[in-house]
Design an enzyme around this catalytic site. Structure first.
Site, PDB file in Angstrom:
ATOM      1  N   CYS A   2       0.792  -1.247  -0.053  1.00  0.00           N
ATOM      2  CA  CYS A   2       0.110   0.031  -0.131  1.00  0.00           C
ATOM      3  C   CYS A   2       0.708   1.280   0.056  1.00  0.00           C
ATOM      4  O   CYS A   2       1.908   1.349   0.697  1.00  0.00           O
ATOM      5  CB  CYS A   2      -0.764  -0.118   1.316  1.00  0.00           C
ATOM      6  N   ARG A  27       5.164   0.747  -7.120  1.00  0.00           N
ATOM      7  CA  ARG A  27       5.334  -0.158  -5.946  1.00  0.00           C
ATOM      8  C   ARG A  27       4.161  -1.423  -6.133  1.00  0.00           C
ATOM      9  O   ARG A  27       4.341  -2.295  -5.298  1.00  0.00           O
ATOM     10  CB  ARG A  27       4.781   0.566  -4.584  1.00  0.00           C
ATOM     11  N   TRP A  75      -2.819  -2.508  -1.628  1.00  0.00           N
ATOM     12  CA  TRP A  75      -2.350  -3.728  -2.286  1.00  0.00           C
ATOM     13  C   TRP A  75      -3.117  -4.595  -1.216  1.00  0.00           C
ATOM     14  O   TRP A  75      -2.741  -4.915   0.089  1.00  0.00           O
ATOM     15  CB  TRP A  75      -1.013  -3.811  -2.270  1.00  0.00           C
ATOM     16  N   ASN A  99      -1.400   1.062   5.907  1.00  0.00           N
ATOM     17  CA  ASN A  99      -0.629   0.212   5.389  1.00  0.00           C
ATOM     18  C   ASN A  99      -0.043  -0.655   6.532  1.00  0.00           C
ATOM     19  O   ASN A  99       0.521  -0.480   7.386  1.00  0.00           O
ATOM     20  CB  ASN A  99       0.601   0.848   4.766  1.00  0.00           C
ATOM     21  N   GLY A 100      -0.172  -1.996   6.004  1.00  0.00           N
ATOM     22  CA  GLY A 100       0.158  -3.059   6.945  1.00  0.00           C
ATOM     23  C   GLY A 100      -0.815  -4.187   7.265  1.00  0.00           C
ATOM     24  O   GLY A 100      -2.209  -4.370   6.431  1.00  0.00           O
ATOM     25  N   GLU A 467      17.787 -16.702  -9.902  1.00  0.00           N
ATOM     26  CA  GLU A 467      17.388 -15.408 -10.181  1.00  0.00           C
ATOM     27  C   GLU A 467      16.981 -15.425 -11.470  1.00  0.00           C
ATOM     28  O   GLU A 467      15.788 -14.660 -11.476  1.00  0.00           O
ATOM     29  CB  GLU A 467      18.750 -14.428 -10.276  1.00  0.00           C
ATOM     30  N   LYS A 471      13.013 -14.054 -12.217  1.00  0.00           N
ATOM     31  CA  LYS A 471      12.527 -12.934 -13.103  1.00  0.00           C
ATOM     32  C   LYS A 471      11.684 -13.171 -14.298  1.00  0.00           C
ATOM     33  O   LYS A 471      10.492 -12.235 -14.429  1.00  0.00           O
ATOM     34  CB  LYS A 471      14.049 -12.582 -13.980  1.00  0.00           C
ATOM     35  N   GLU A 474       8.062 -13.673 -12.598  1.00  0.00           N
ATOM     36  CA  GLU A 474       7.817 -12.442 -12.159  1.00  0.00           C
ATOM     37  C   GLU A 474       6.875 -11.687 -13.361  1.00  0.00           C
ATOM     38  O   GLU A 474       5.878 -10.960 -13.082  1.00  0.00           O
ATOM     39  CB  GLU A 474       8.498 -11.390 -11.666  1.00  0.00           C
ATOM     40  N   HIS A 490      17.909 -36.037 -10.342  1.00  0.00           N
ATOM     41  CA  HIS A 490      17.346 -36.511  -9.228  1.00  0.00           C
ATOM     42  C   HIS A 490      15.858 -36.245  -9.068  1.00  0.00           C
ATOM     43  O   HIS A 490      15.261 -36.502  -8.078  1.00  0.00           O
ATOM     44  CB  HIS A 490      18.123 -35.867  -7.987  1.00  0.00           C
ATOM     45  N   LYS A 588       6.447  -3.473  -4.954  1.00  0.00           N
ATOM     46  CA  LYS A 588       7.851  -3.390  -5.366  1.00  0.00           C
ATOM     47  C   LYS A 588       8.650  -3.619  -3.901  1.00  0.00           C
ATOM     48  O   LYS A 588       9.620  -3.983  -3.871  1.00  0.00           O
ATOM     49  CB  LYS A 588       8.076  -2.096  -5.706  1.00  0.00           C
TER      50      LYS A 588
END
Ligand code: M6R
Length: 593
Positions: A2, A27, A75, A99-100, A467, A471, A474, A490, A588
């Site tokens: 948020c 964000r 969010w 926010n939280g 990584e 990417k 996402e 395996h 973000k």
């Protein structure tokens, strides 16, 4: 997560808050809203799901002249994405944004409902509004009511509170980011969850500590502890006026721009740290490397360097695991926290745990003044500039390089000549790679419709395989997995067929063994995209190939490979037409756990 922006001062308050919210769009959010004091002195509320543009459209035909307003981008955590659950929440003459997460919301909701409070949303946030309204009804002023209501909450939260009866705006926070600012000349004060929203509007910013209330009025801010006494628990800082608002420039997306910034940023980091400044750091007995997401993978590369170059034992942990595992922390240990934003809730909690146990903590962080920056014993800024794309790119490179510089500090190196050469070579090789955009575009056109991707690598290339997969997931919304190349047989090899793409990273280390792993995939009809040295043994077994020149880069070569992964993911996502800079469901900076 948020975004919060509040303003009090001149009559263009709504426009300033909307501009602030616009800057926080990067964000990630799913709805937006604003509440302002109208010309009659009442609160007017507008909120809408979707992009900020929807809210702006709503306001277009309204008189929104106001000198006090509070805005929010949500969010979702508790309650579906809809207009009703968007913030601000309004009750009579009182509005809040949050926010939280309120962890005891359900229990408090039951109590408030029993007392007759009528909830109009499914959010946890509205619980605070209910508590606050009862405190005010009992005759307390806004500050005392805020403090009493806030003390009943569990979890990490930041709130901004607006009342038509008050000529100020009140804020309170615990474990969530909040920054205030003033412009004394213009008689204005602002608050936000991110200093970026305040740039150009205020001259001085203040970071309140947890449990400090701020009372913002025209051109001034007063700070109070929860018992109502004046507080000095905040950090004040002049805002750099030369801080530029980031634009995309000639690039279609921030992510692409940020990928292309890397060569320059590498040279900048070298200039800042490797031009003879005193870098000595006491060599620890053991290092804990802690972070989340991309920052964690950067930690993985740094950890390998610490062990290989300095023989310092390393324990690497996701912050979300570290904070709850009762970690073994011993005298002489050092904990290094890696974070672009410096506001990731899990990373902050993990740092606090170490601090409380008397372990020295240092950061590898991008945002100066962030909570992590303020809490650790020592900071190593990565100097990446603002990263707007939700998918972290340049921060990864700078985090790893800063970690490499910390290795020198542990070693007490005085002459950085050879490391400077490596930085310069890396910058140059990345530049060459960035000049081959067509290769990546063409490759992406051939593979973007595949649904399964394995990124594989060994040794120093294993973290960049992880990584690379992160990417691609996402921004292209496809299933991608990073794997240690030798581990595939395996289990996961069962998934290999002609519909599976393997992005095989092959460096000079363990070359033959990695090539054998590729053969195993090829034998099962997997599509191979090779990234490695331009030699026939490798090139001939790949369906598509990205040739790289590793000589001289040594331990920095994973960063070079990683740029190839970044470009490939970017162009696959571009083919798919996804929202590259603001991928769905992502934020973000993850300020809730
Ligand atoms: O701000 P931080 O570096 O602490 O953020 C950590 C992760 O949330 C972040 O790296 C995330 O994984 C990115 N979206 C990766 O691209």
């Amino acid at each position: 997560m948020c975004g919060i922006v509040g303003h009090i001062g001149a009559g263009d308050s709504v426009d300033k808050v909307l501009e602030g919210l616009k800057r926080l769009e990067y964000r990630g959010y799913d709805s937006a809203g604003i509440c302002f004091k109208n010309s009659a002195g009442d609160l007017s509320l507008f909120k809408k799901t979707g992009k900020l543009a929807n809210l702006i459209n709503l306001l277009n035909n309204q008189d929104h002249h106001s000198s006090s307003s509070v805005g929010h981008t949500r969010w979702a955590t508790h309650g579906a994405v809809n207009d009703m659950n968007s913030h601000p929440h309004l009750y009579k003459n009182l509005a809040i944004v949050h926010n939280g997460i309120i962890e005891n919301a359900e229990e408090l909701r039951k109590g408030l409902t029993a007392r007759g409070f009528k909830f109009t949303s499914d959010t946890d946030s509205e619980v605070f509004l209910g508590l606050l309204s009862f405190e005010l009804e009992e005759g307390r002023d806004l500050l005392a009511a805020t403090s009493n209501a806030f003390k009943k909450l569990k979890g990490s939260s930041a709130f901004v509170i607006q009342s038509s009866d008050s000529d100020g705006i009140v804020t309170i926070k615990r474990g969530a980011p909040l920054v205030c600012g003033i412009n004394e000349n213009l008689g204005e004060a602002m608050v936000s969850s991110d200093p970026y929203a305040l740039i150009g509007f205020v001259e001085k910013i203040f970071f309140p500590d947890d449990d400090v209330m701020c009372f913002l009025s025209k051109g001034s801010i007063n700070f109070y502890d929860l018992d109502g006494s004046p507080s000095t628990r905040y950090l004040a800082k002049d805002l750099e006026t030369n801080f530029e608002i980031s634009t995309k420039g000639q690039f279609e997306h921030y992510m692409l721009k940020e990928i292309y910034e890397q060569p320059v940023l590498i040279r900048k980091l070298s200039d800042i740290y490797l031009e003879g400044i005193d870098l000595e750091l006491e060599r620890p007995k053991r290092v804990h490397l802690v972070g989340c997401g991309t920052a964690f993978y950067a930690g993985m590369v740094v950890g390998q360097m610490l062990e290989k170059l300095l023989k310092i034992p390393v324990s690497l942990e996701f912050a979300s695991e570290f904070r709850y595992k009762d970690p073994l922390l011993l005298p002489g240990d050092l904990a290094i926290f890696i974070s672009q934003s410096g506001e990731t809730a899990d990373t902050l909690a993990a740092q606090k745990l170490c601090k409380d146990k008397g372990i020295k903590t240092i950061s590898i962080v991008n945002v100066e003044g962030s909570t992590l920056f303020r809490e650790v014993d020592q900071n190593f800024l990565i100097h990446a500039g603002q990263e707007i794309g939700v998918a972290s790119t340049k921060a990864f490179t700078q985090q790893v390089l800063t970690g490499r510089i910390i290795c020198e500090a542990f070693a007490g190196t005085k002459d950085f000549k050879s490391l400077k050469q490596k930085f310069s070579l890396l910058s140059h090789r990345i530049e060459e790679l960035l000049n081959q955009a067509e290769l990546f575009k063409e490759m992406a056109q051939k593979i973007y419709n595949f649904q399964g991707f394995f990124f594989t690598g060994r040794g120093p290339y294993y973290p960049v395989a992880l990584e690379g997969a992160l990417k691609l997931k996402e921004i292209a919304y496809v299933h991608a997995e990073g794997y240690a190349a030798g581990e595939l047989k395996h289990g996961p090899i069962a998934l290999i067929d002609e519909k599976m793409v393997n992005i095989a990273i092959v460096g000079p280390e363990l070359f033959d063994k990695t090539v054998s792993n590729i053969q195993e995939i090829k034998a099962r009809k997997g599509i191979i995209i090779g990234i490695g040295p331009d030699v026939a043994d490798l090139r001939n077994i790949c369906d598509l190939f990205i040739p790289l020149t590793f000589e001289g880069l040594e331990e920095l070569s994973p960063l070079y490979v990683n740029v190839a992964n970044q470009l490939l993911s970017y162009h696959i996502a571009k083919q798919k037409g996804t929202d590259i800079d603001r991928p769905r469901n992502l934020a973000k900076s993850v300020t809730v756990e």
